[in-house]
Design an enzyme around this catalytic site. Structure first.
Site, PDB file in Angstrom:
ATOM      1  N   LYS A 175      21.042  46.907  48.773  1.00 14.81           N
ATOM      2  CA  LYS A 175      20.953  48.243  48.169  1.00 14.81           C
ATOM      3  C   LYS A 175      21.314  48.123  46.686  1.00 14.81           C
ATOM      4  O   LYS A 175      22.478  48.037  46.313  1.00 14.81           O
ATOM      5  CB  LYS A 175      21.919  49.209  48.859  1.00 14.81           C
ATOM      6  CG  LYS A 175      21.737  50.624  48.346  1.00 14.81           C
ATOM      7  CD  LYS A 175      23.079  51.211  47.943  1.00 14.81           C
ATOM      8  CE  LYS A 175      22.927  52.537  47.260  1.00 14.81           C
ATOM      9  NZ  LYS A 175      22.375  52.430  45.895  1.00 14.81           N
ATOM     10  N   GLU A 250      34.500  43.687  45.830  1.00 14.40           N
ATOM     11  CA  GLU A 250      34.734  43.316  44.424  1.00 14.40           C
ATOM     12  C   GLU A 250      34.857  44.624  43.666  1.00 14.40           C
ATOM     13  O   GLU A 250      33.867  45.343  43.509  1.00 14.40           O
ATOM     14  CB  GLU A 250      33.550  42.510  43.875  1.00 14.40           C
ATOM     15  CG  GLU A 250      33.314  41.179  44.557  1.00 14.40           C
ATOM     16  CD  GLU A 250      34.325  40.123  44.203  1.00 14.40           C
ATOM     17  OE1 GLU A 250      35.112  40.347  43.259  1.00 14.40           O
ATOM     18  OE2 GLU A 250      34.352  39.091  44.882  1.00 14.40           O
ATOM     19  N   CYS A 284      33.704  44.622  34.909  1.00 11.48           N
ATOM     20  CA  CYS A 284      34.906  44.687  35.744  1.00 11.48           C
ATOM     21  C   CYS A 284      35.954  43.745  35.170  1.00 11.48           C
ATOM     22  O   CYS A 284      37.140  43.964  35.313  1.00 11.48           O
ATOM     23  CB  CYS A 284      34.565  44.319  37.177  1.00 11.48           C
ATOM     24  SG  CYS A 284      33.708  42.749  37.291  1.00 11.48           S
ATOM     25  N   GLU A 383      40.851  51.953  34.483  1.00 13.53           N
ATOM     26  CA  GLU A 383      39.642  51.244  34.049  1.00 13.53           C
ATOM     27  C   GLU A 383      38.736  52.234  33.308  1.00 13.53           C
ATOM     28  O   GLU A 383      38.305  53.228  33.892  1.00 13.53           O
ATOM     29  CB  GLU A 383      38.910  50.686  35.269  1.00 13.53           C
ATOM     30  CG  GLU A 383      37.663  49.909  34.900  1.00 13.53           C
ATOM     31  CD  GLU A 383      36.945  49.365  36.130  1.00 13.53           C
ATOM     32  OE1 GLU A 383      36.632  50.150  37.037  1.00 13.53           O
ATOM     33  OE2 GLU A 383      36.691  48.149  36.176  1.00 13.53           O
TER      34      GLU A 383
HETATM   35  P1  NAD Z   1      29.986  52.750  42.375  1.00 13.52           P
HETATM   36  O1  NAD Z   1      31.118  52.459  43.287  1.00 13.52           O
HETATM   37  O2  NAD Z   1      29.762  54.148  41.944  1.00 13.52           O
HETATM   38  O3  NAD Z   1      28.604  52.301  43.041  1.00 13.52           O
HETATM   39  C1  NAD Z   1      28.408  50.974  43.520  1.00 13.52           C
HETATM   40  C2  NAD Z   1      27.304  51.001  44.570  1.00 13.52           C
HETATM   41  O4  NAD Z   1      27.785  51.718  45.717  1.00 13.52           O
HETATM   42  C3  NAD Z   1      26.031  51.710  44.124  1.00 13.52           C
HETATM   43  O5  NAD Z   1      24.906  50.994  44.602  1.00 13.52           O
HETATM   44  C4  NAD Z   1      26.144  53.066  44.802  1.00 13.52           C
HETATM   45  O6  NAD Z   1      24.903  53.678  45.039  1.00 13.52           O
HETATM   46  C5  NAD Z   1      26.808  52.678  46.116  1.00 13.52           C
HETATM   47  N1  NAD Z   1      27.472  53.778  46.823  1.00 13.52           N
HETATM   48  C6  NAD Z   1      27.863  54.985  46.343  1.00 13.52           C
HETATM   49  N2  NAD Z   1      28.409  55.735  47.322  1.00 13.52           N
HETATM   50  C7  NAD Z   1      28.389  54.975  48.452  1.00 13.52           C
HETATM   51  C8  NAD Z   1      28.853  55.182  49.789  1.00 13.52           C
HETATM   52  N3  NAD Z   1      29.425  56.311  50.164  1.00 13.52           N
HETATM   53  N4  NAD Z   1      28.704  54.172  50.671  1.00 13.52           N
HETATM   54  C9  NAD Z   1      28.152  52.998  50.292  1.00 13.52           C
HETATM   55  N5  NAD Z   1      27.668  52.758  49.059  1.00 13.52           N
HETATM   56  C10 NAD Z   1      27.797  53.735  48.136  1.00 13.52           C
HETATM   57  O7  NAD Z   1      30.178  51.769  41.136  1.00 13.52           O
HETATM   58  P2  NAD Z   1      29.328  51.694  39.802  1.00 13.52           P
HETATM   59  O8  NAD Z   1      29.673  52.874  38.958  1.00 13.52           O
HETATM   60  O9  NAD Z   1      27.897  51.437  40.138  1.00 13.52           O
HETATM   61  O10 NAD Z   1      29.912  50.363  39.125  1.00 13.52           O
HETATM   62  C11 NAD Z   1      31.055  50.329  38.331  1.00 13.52           C
HETATM   63  C12 NAD Z   1      32.250  49.809  39.107  1.00 13.52           C
HETATM   64  O11 NAD Z   1      31.954  48.541  39.681  1.00 13.52           O
HETATM   65  C13 NAD Z   1      33.448  49.576  38.221  1.00 13.52           C
HETATM   66  O12 NAD Z   1      34.622  50.068  38.844  1.00 13.52           O
HETATM   67  C14 NAD Z   1      33.532  48.063  38.123  1.00 13.52           C
HETATM   68  O13 NAD Z   1      34.807  47.554  37.855  1.00 13.52           O
HETATM   69  C15 NAD Z   1      33.029  47.643  39.446  1.00 13.52           C
HETATM   70  N6  NAD Z   1      32.531  46.262  39.385  1.00 13.52           N
HETATM   71  C16 NAD Z   1      33.283  45.260  39.954  1.00 13.52           C
HETATM   72  C17 NAD Z   1      32.857  43.941  39.867  1.00 13.52           C
HETATM   73  C18 NAD Z   1      33.673  42.806  40.455  1.00 13.52           C
HETATM   74  O14 NAD Z   1      33.132  41.716  40.585  1.00 13.52           O
HETATM   75  N7  NAD Z   1      34.941  43.000  40.802  1.00 13.52           N
HETATM   76  C19 NAD Z   1      31.665  43.644  39.220  1.00 13.52           C
HETATM   77  C20 NAD Z   1      30.933  44.680  38.662  1.00 13.52           C
HETATM   78  C21 NAD Z   1      31.378  45.992  38.754  1.00 13.52           C
END
Ligand code: NAD
Length: 482
Positions: A175, A250, A284, A383
């Site tokens: 996804k 992550e 991140c 963050e």
């Molecule tokens: P997000 O949590 O909003 O979304 C991530 C994914 O989850 C998207 O594909 C979204 O559609 C999906 N999602 C949303 N609601 C969901 C649900 N209820 N059930 C399952 N999936 C769902 O995050 P974002 O805004 O896309 O990304 C930014 C965040 O990601 C930041 O907090 C960043 O630190 C983190 N991040 C972490 C790493 C790491 O390796 N630790 C790497 C990149 C980004």
């Protein structure tokens, strides 16, 4: 640009129809509409992945490895076009998008090799303290893997999950983020081009609640690997508890960069700038808390400010651009609200604090630096996920370590010092999954990625990334019946 779901080797319209607009963050215009998948599509994709699983699991590691190498080769051949798509949709400068595509190809190649090694390691003897018994170890794929990714490094994060999952023998439902699905859809085309068996890789675009959530509760999904925010990560973990399913998370970070008075100031400046302004700070792993020894703080800040001023915001496709816009309007608003909070709280705004001048459209935020930020400030603790650096001085090593560790997160850290022993000592004392010493954020596929504390559960990359998709099975045989 593709506008359908990739399920069971075919491009299909979503069952209930509907589309989601995709933006170019530089022009702020809609550039495409992708399919709005839903629970029915997730079900079809999981069924396809489950049907493909037995044969993919039985295929030898060498066979799986050849497919992964072929995917890597195809990514390399198409890297310019893929980087352009990524830059267009995510807003990252083209040079950064090209680095991403190189990383993607490297991940597929690496896990292709680990798939071959997996064959060799199967049924290895395990030493047991009784010669009447012989024990052996097999590692087998967990099953269908549901992979959920965010928008900041869309293809890189995808490859860190898809490559080890396929190498292990899992089949996949991916996804992509609804914000940046364009380049990941090309992975479906690449799967076709290299002849990956139908159903081994499926892609369902759509919103989190419509696609991500049903994936986390689907009874035939055995493993969820999620990269994203802590708020959604908590929901994912709670949903997966009902299986239970294996879960890797992550999540976010608020990482420190610690610069000691004996540091090489050129290296320190490079590390500071790379750690907070690469990908417009939407990392991140952003080292968004700068801890600098008081003796050199003025000299370091002079260099950091000059280097930040030299960044060139502009069209991400222009090779001269070194700072792109933020990827979404929502992220722009979020970062701006932190900046407004910092100003309202009377923090010392050293640089930036708004839009860069001279740009018409685009969700740009100028490199922003706040000095002497109190540890209680939300800007220090939360963050922000944008080009905003918070600075604080320290006067001795113990204080630096205590400040570095004073965070809910523990993803990465950077230490800059010319004292080798101190570098090692401080790195050992910081609670984070990855520590760079005198180094910008270089990531090797052979080393692990993942965080301590609230930054997540589990590790990606290296052999640990493969382990996340494998079950462990021991066989213990009595050699001679008594
Ligand atoms: P997000 O949590 O909003 O979304 C991530 C994914 O989850 C998207 O594909 C979204 O559609 C999906 N999602 C949303 N609601 C969901 C649900 N209820 N059930 C399952 N999936 C769902 O995050 P974002 O805004 O896309 O990304 C930014 C965040 O990601 C930041 O907090 C960043 O630190 C983190 N991040 C972490 C790493 C790491 O390796 N630790 C790497 C990149 C980004």
């Amino acid at each position: 640009m593709r506008d359908r779901l990739y399920i069971d080797g075919e491009w299909r319209a979503p069952v209930r129809g509907g589309t989601i607009p995709v933006f170019n963050p530089f022009t702020e215009k809609v550039i495409h509409q992708v399919a709005a998948g839903g629970p029915d599509d997730v079900d079809l994709a999981v069924k396809a992945a489950a049907a493909a699983f037995p044969a993919w699991k039985r295929a030898s590691g060498s066979v799986r490895g050849r497919f992964l190498s072929a995917i890597a080769a195809r990514v390399r051949e198409r890297k310019d076009e893929l980087a352009r798509l990524s830059s267009l949709n995510n807003g990252k400068p083209l040079a950064e998008a090209l680095i991403d595509m190189q990383d993607v190809a490297t991940s597929f190649d690496y896990y292709g090799r680990l798939a071959v090694e997996l064959d060799r390691e199967q049924d290895a003897a395990v030493q047991v303290p009784d010669s009447a018994f012989r024990a052996t170890l097999r590692r087998e794929p967990i099953g269908v893997a549901g992979l959920i990714v965010p928008w900041n490094f869309p293809m890189v994060t995808t490859s860190w999950k898809v490559a080890p999952a396929l190498a292990a023998g899992c089949t996949v439902v991916l996804k992509p983020s609804e914000v940046t699905p364009i380049v990941e859809l090309e992975l479906g085309a690449i799967a076709d081009e290299v002849g990956l068996p139908k159903g081994v890789l499926n892609l369902v675009t759509g919103l989190g609640p419509d696609v991500g959530a049903p994936l986390t509760t689907h009874k035939d999904v055995a493993k969820i690997s999620f990269t994203g925010s802590n708020a959604v990560g908590a929901r994912v973990m709670a949903a997966a508890a009902q299986g239970p399913k294996a879960v890797s998370l992550e999540l976010g970070g608020k990482s420190p960069i610690v610069v000691f008075a004996d540091a090489d100031l050129d290296i320190a400046t490079e590390c500071v700038i790379n750690g907070i302004f690469f990908n417009a700070g939407q990392m991140c792993s952003a080292t968004s808390r700068l801890l600098v020894e008081d003796k050199i703080a003025p000299r370091l800040m002079e260099r950091v400010i000059a280097a930040a001023r030299a960044l060139k915001p502009g069209d991400p496709l222009d090779p001269a651009t070194t700072l792109g816009p933020l990827t979404t309007r929502a992220q722009y608003d979020k970062v701006m609200s932190y900046i407004a909070r910092g100003k309202a709280d009377g923090l010392d705004l050293i640089l930036g604090g708004g839009r860069p001048e001279g740009l018409g459209t685009g969700w740009f935020i100028a490199p922003t630096i706040f000095g002497d930020v109190p540890v209680s400030s939300p800007l220090w603790r939360e963050e922000i996920f944008g080009p905003v650096l918070c600075v604080k001085t320290f006067s001795n090593e113990d204080e630096a370590v205590a400040l570095a560790n004073d965070s809910d997160f523990g993803l990465v850290a950077t230490v800059v010092t010319n004292d080798k022993n101190r570098g090692e000592r401080v790195a050992d004392a910081i609670d984070s999954g990855l520590i760079w010493i005198n180094s910008p954020q270089v990531i090797f596929v052979e080393t692990s990625w993942g965080g301590f504390k609230a930054s997540g559960i589990g590790r990606e990359l290296g052999p640990w990334g493969l382990d996340a998709y494998l079950e462990v099975k021991h066989k213990t045989r009595r050699l001679k019946a008594a």
